[in-house]
Design a protein around this motif. Structure first.
Motif, PDB file in Angstrom:
ATOM      1  N   LYS A 101     -40.154   7.623  -9.494  1.00 18.36           N
ATOM      2  CA  LYS A 101     -38.765   7.202  -9.710  1.00 18.36           C
ATOM      3  C   LYS A 101     -38.467   5.982  -8.841  1.00 18.36           C
ATOM      4  O   LYS A 101     -37.624   6.016  -7.939  1.00 18.36           O
ATOM      5  CB  LYS A 101     -37.797   8.341  -9.433  1.00 18.36           C
ATOM      6  CG  LYS A 101     -37.934   9.490 -10.438  1.00 18.36           C
ATOM      7  CD  LYS A 101     -36.865  10.536 -10.258  1.00 18.36           C
ATOM      8  CE  LYS A 101     -36.968  11.611 -11.326  1.00 18.36           C
ATOM      9  NZ  LYS A 101     -35.923  12.651 -11.181  1.00 18.36           N
ATOM     10  N   GLY A 110     -36.254  10.272  -5.969  1.00 20.87           N
ATOM     11  CA  GLY A 110     -35.195   9.619  -6.732  1.00 20.87           C
ATOM     12  C   GLY A 110     -33.796   9.966  -6.263  1.00 20.87           C
ATOM     13  O   GLY A 110     -32.826   9.832  -7.023  1.00 20.87           O
ATOM     14  N   THR A 159     -33.626   4.145  -2.358  1.00 21.27           N
ATOM     15  CA  THR A 159     -33.950   5.413  -3.014  1.00 21.27           C
ATOM     16  C   THR A 159     -34.772   6.237  -2.040  1.00 21.27           C
ATOM     17  O   THR A 159     -35.712   5.736  -1.427  1.00 21.27           O
ATOM     18  CB  THR A 159     -34.747   5.183  -4.302  1.00 21.27           C
ATOM     19  OG1 THR A 159     -33.939   4.448  -5.219  1.00 21.27           O
ATOM     20  CG2 THR A 159     -35.170   6.500  -4.932  1.00 21.27           C
ATOM     21  N   PHE A 176     -34.817   4.310  -8.361  1.00 23.43           N
ATOM     22  CA  PHE A 176     -34.024   5.095  -9.303  1.00 23.43           C
ATOM     23  C   PHE A 176     -32.535   5.013  -9.004  1.00 23.43           C
ATOM     24  O   PHE A 176     -31.701   4.927  -9.906  1.00 23.43           O
ATOM     25  CB  PHE A 176     -34.496   6.552  -9.257  1.00 23.43           C
ATOM     26  CG  PHE A 176     -33.886   7.434 -10.306  1.00 23.43           C
ATOM     27  CD1 PHE A 176     -34.186   7.246 -11.648  1.00 23.43           C
ATOM     28  CD2 PHE A 176     -33.025   8.459  -9.961  1.00 23.43           C
ATOM     29  CE1 PHE A 176     -33.629   8.063 -12.625  1.00 23.43           C
ATOM     30  CE2 PHE A 176     -32.461   9.276 -10.928  1.00 23.43           C
ATOM     31  CZ  PHE A 176     -32.770   9.076 -12.266  1.00 23.43           C
TER      32      PHE A 176
END
Length: 377
Positions: free
Chosen positions: A108, A68, A64, A111
């Motif tokens: 995130k 995100g 990632t 993510f």
């Protein structure tokens, strides 16, 4: 090596921004080959996505980046996977697992791995092994989650693909086969106009800057911002931005393609008793190995060391595992320890914190291995 049948095959696909996910994918490929599996390895955007539905077993390794975001080399793949027209059963014959690389200091966290995992299930794919999520904040980095995850992964894979009678997993103590061969060319048989002919596309009119199309900029400031006596060297670096301003957003990644200095290269060449003017060609012995950017084109040894080999980089754990095959006694035991999961903490202390480089270890490596045989580390 066992002559594998197509039924004992797997596909390892990765999305990598800085190379960490690619390294994990290559590690999985190496371990799969020790188990006599046929392995396809590819960046997600380089993989012919129309073949995905016919892959019996797929291992995804994705990182990632930014806030995100998916890595650059899986954006096309992900855009295709998001299509609403895809059937909920289009991947029903595919068994898969996902390993994600992320950083829990970001909101995130992992993510991309999570949304890829969810989308594969929506399209009917069957998860044969639980996903793994690595955290860069772990004291052992990626290995903090990867080592245990791999152990369970191979247990599951070997249940799906048992070894034929009389065949055993290749021991990690067996020296791996080289993946490349460096051929020294006869200058009389080489078109000198084609030597070092590969160049990056450096057009500033191109909107999609990437590794193959970098934005050329001059560094105008390089200032250390950590104390001189602090073990971590953090710097503030400023680049000159000519022409139209480059668009960027918080979380974007800046990848730098530096060159090794002439002094560094000359030091290595002197130790190897070479001039750097040798014209060489890189041949792939292992056709699953990634190709160099210049392919099969001739190149001088100096140019190879200057632009394509990270001789000043800090080695990763696989180097110690590899070097252990060429050592004996206490040195061999120490290298094996550094290459093992148990030795991760000590290896990081000895290797990363001391900022040891490939060039230091290469001197040892060269004592046991001819120059024209290269291992992909």
């Amino acid at each position: 090596m066992l002559d594998n049948t197509p039924s004992r095959s797997c596909c390892v696909l990765y999305g990598s921004q800085t190379g960490c996910a690619q390294e994990v994918a290559e590690r999985i490929q190496r371990e799969a080959k020790r188990r006599h599996l046929r392995v396809k390895l590819s960046a997600l955007d380089d993989y012919p996505i129309e073949n995905l539905a016919s892959e019996p077993l797929v291992i995804f390794v994705v990182s990632t980046t930014g806030q995100g975001d998916e890595p650059d080399n899986m954006k096309k793949f992900w855009n295709f996977m998001r299509r609403k027209s895809l059937s909920s059963e289009c991947l029903k014959n595919v068994k898969f697992t996902v390993f994600g690389l992320g950083d829990s200091s970001y909101s995130k966290f992992n993510f991309v791995a999570k949304k890829l995992h969810r989308r594969l299930l929506q399209l009917g794919a069957i998860e044969f092994y639980n996903r793994g999520l690595a955290d860069d904040q772990h004291p052992n980095g990626v290995d903090g989650a990867l080592v245990g995850w791999l152990r369970g992964l191979w247990d599951k894979v070997m249940m799906i693909y048992p070894l034929p009678a009389g065949v055993e997993i290749v021991s990690p103590h067996v020296t791996p086969e080289p993946r490349y061969r460096m051929v020294v060319c006869d200058k009389n048989n080489v078109d000198l106009s084609k030597v070092n002919s590969y160049i990056f596309n450096t057009s500033k009119s191109h909107q999609g800057y990437c590794k193959e199309n970098p934005y050329m900029a001059r560094m105008i400031e390089n200032r250390r911002i950590t104390a001189e006596n602090h073990w971590q060297d953090v710097r503030h670096i400023v680049f000159e931005n000519e022409g139209q301003p480059l668009p960027y957003a918080p979380g974007d990644v800046l990848a730098i393609l530096p060159r090794n200095t002439k002094d560094q290269i000359d030091h290595l060449l002197k130790r190897l008793a070479l001039t750097g003017e040798e014209i060489i060609r890189i041949e792939r012995i292992d056709q699953d190995a990634p190709e160099f950017p210049f392919g099969n084109q001739p190149i001088t040894l100096f140019n190879l060391l200057e632009k394509y080999l990270d001789i000043q980089g800090t080695p990763r754990r696989y180097l110690f595992e590899l070097l252990s095959h060429f050592a004996t006694g206490e040195e061999k035991e120490r290298l094996e320890y550094f290459g093992s999961a148990e030795g991760t903490t000590d290896m990081y202390r000895y290797n990363h914190k001391e900022k040891r480089t490939y060039i230091e270890y290469w001197m040892i490596f060269q004592l046991h291995n001819p120059l024209w045989t290269i291992y992909w580390i």
